[in-house]
Motif scaffolding. Structure first.
Motif, PDB file in Angstrom:
ATOM      1  N   THR A  91      49.812  33.657  57.205  1.00 30.85           N
ATOM      2  CA  THR A  91      49.099  34.506  56.239  1.00 30.85           C
ATOM      3  C   THR A  91      49.386  34.045  54.815  1.00 30.85           C
ATOM      4  N   TRP A  92      50.643  33.770  54.528  1.00 30.47           N
ATOM      5  CA  TRP A  92      51.033  33.320  53.190  1.00 30.47           C
ATOM      6  C   TRP A  92      50.361  31.993  52.859  1.00 30.47           C
ATOM      7  N   LEU A  93      50.366  31.062  53.809  1.00 31.11           N
ATOM      8  CA  LEU A  93      49.768  29.756  53.583  1.00 31.11           C
ATOM      9  C   LEU A  93      48.253  29.884  53.365  1.00 31.11           C
ATOM     10  N   ALA A  94      47.593  30.737  54.137  1.00 27.56           N
ATOM     11  CA  ALA A  94      46.149  30.933  53.969  1.00 27.56           C
ATOM     12  C   ALA A  94      45.842  31.526  52.592  1.00 27.56           C
ATOM     13  N   LEU A  95      46.608  32.514  52.170  1.00 29.71           N
ATOM     14  CA  LEU A  95      46.398  33.101  50.844  1.00 29.71           C
ATOM     15  C   LEU A  95      46.689  32.100  49.736  1.00 29.71           C
ATOM     16  N   ILE A  97      46.442  28.769  49.888  1.00 28.68           N
ATOM     17  CA  ILE A  97      45.362  27.771  49.852  1.00 28.68           C
ATOM     18  C   ILE A  97      44.098  28.386  49.261  1.00 28.68           C
ATOM     19  N   THR A  98      43.807  29.637  49.609  1.00 29.57           N
ATOM     20  CA  THR A  98      42.647  30.326  49.038  1.00 29.57           C
ATOM     21  C   THR A  98      42.788  30.456  47.532  1.00 29.57           C
ATOM     22  N   LEU A  99      43.965  30.777  47.069  1.00 32.13           N
ATOM     23  CA  LEU A  99      44.217  30.917  45.638  1.00 32.13           C
ATOM     24  C   LEU A  99      44.042  29.581  44.928  1.00 32.13           C
ATOM     25  N   LEU A 100      44.530  28.501  45.518  1.00 27.98           N
ATOM     26  CA  LEU A 100      44.402  27.185  44.884  1.00 27.98           C
ATOM     27  C   LEU A 100      42.962  26.713  44.826  1.00 27.98           C
ATOM     28  N   THR A 101      42.180  27.006  45.853  1.00 32.08           N
ATOM     29  CA  THR A 101      40.812  26.509  45.893  1.00 32.08           C
ATOM     30  C   THR A 101      39.804  27.388  45.165  1.00 32.08           C
ATOM     31  N   SER A 102      40.146  28.628  44.887  1.00 27.41           N
ATOM     32  CA  SER A 102      39.173  29.543  44.270  1.00 27.41           C
ATOM     33  C   SER A 102      39.174  29.485  42.754  1.00 27.41           C
ATOM     34  N   HIS A 103      40.242  29.015  42.139  1.00 31.48           N
ATOM     35  CA  HIS A 103      40.297  28.961  40.687  1.00 31.48           C
ATOM     36  C   HIS A 103      40.133  27.518  40.219  1.00 31.48           C
ATOM     37  N   PRO A 104      39.116  27.279  39.388  1.00 29.85           N
ATOM     38  CA  PRO A 104      38.928  25.915  38.894  1.00 29.85           C
ATOM     39  C   PRO A 104      40.043  25.554  37.906  1.00 29.85           C
ATOM     40  N   THR A 105      40.411  24.313  37.900  1.00 27.76           N
ATOM     41  CA  THR A 105      41.450  23.867  36.967  1.00 27.76           C
ATOM     42  C   THR A 105      40.803  23.471  35.666  1.00 27.76           C
ATOM     43  N   GLY A 106      41.533  23.611  34.584  1.00 24.85           N
ATOM     44  CA  GLY A 106      41.050  23.106  33.322  1.00 24.85           C
ATOM     45  C   GLY A 106      40.655  24.162  32.432  1.00 24.85           C
TER      46      GLY A 106
END
Length: 106
Positions: A91-95, A97-106
């Protein structure tokens, strides 16, 4: 002249007490069963593995040690704890990864 006394018949072991242990003496507890039970609360996978090994050791008929209940509960608590830890990690890993992929960098 007195008659010699006849030897008393052997006393059957109490239920749950391994054979070969003198009556009135508690059997020695299997060390892996005890460590596995304690370890199941600290590091569940260790308790699970040690509980399985202790259960196997205690299953031999030549074994005079006690601790079958401790070994059984080490397996149960270790399995439940390992399952909970694995579910938490997934669950922690899924959340994460979701957090990393949902917010654009920059």
């Amino acid at each position: 002249m007195t008659e010699p006394s006849l030897p008393s018949p052997p006393v059957a072991a109490a239920p749950g007490v391994p054979t070969g242990v003198p009556v009135g003496v508690a059997p020695k507890t299997n060390l892996l069963a005890l460590v596995g039970f304690i370890g199941a609360f600290v590091v569940p996978i260790v308790g699970l593995v040690l509980g399985i090994i202790a259960t196997r050791q205690l299953s031999f008929t030549s074994n005079t040690e006690g601790g079958r209940g401790l070994a059984r509960w080490a397996v149960i608590v270790g399995a439940l704890g390992t399952t909970v830890q694995a579910a938490f990690f997934i669950t922690w890993l899924a959340l994460f990864i979701t957090l990393l992929t949902s917010h654009p960098t920059g």
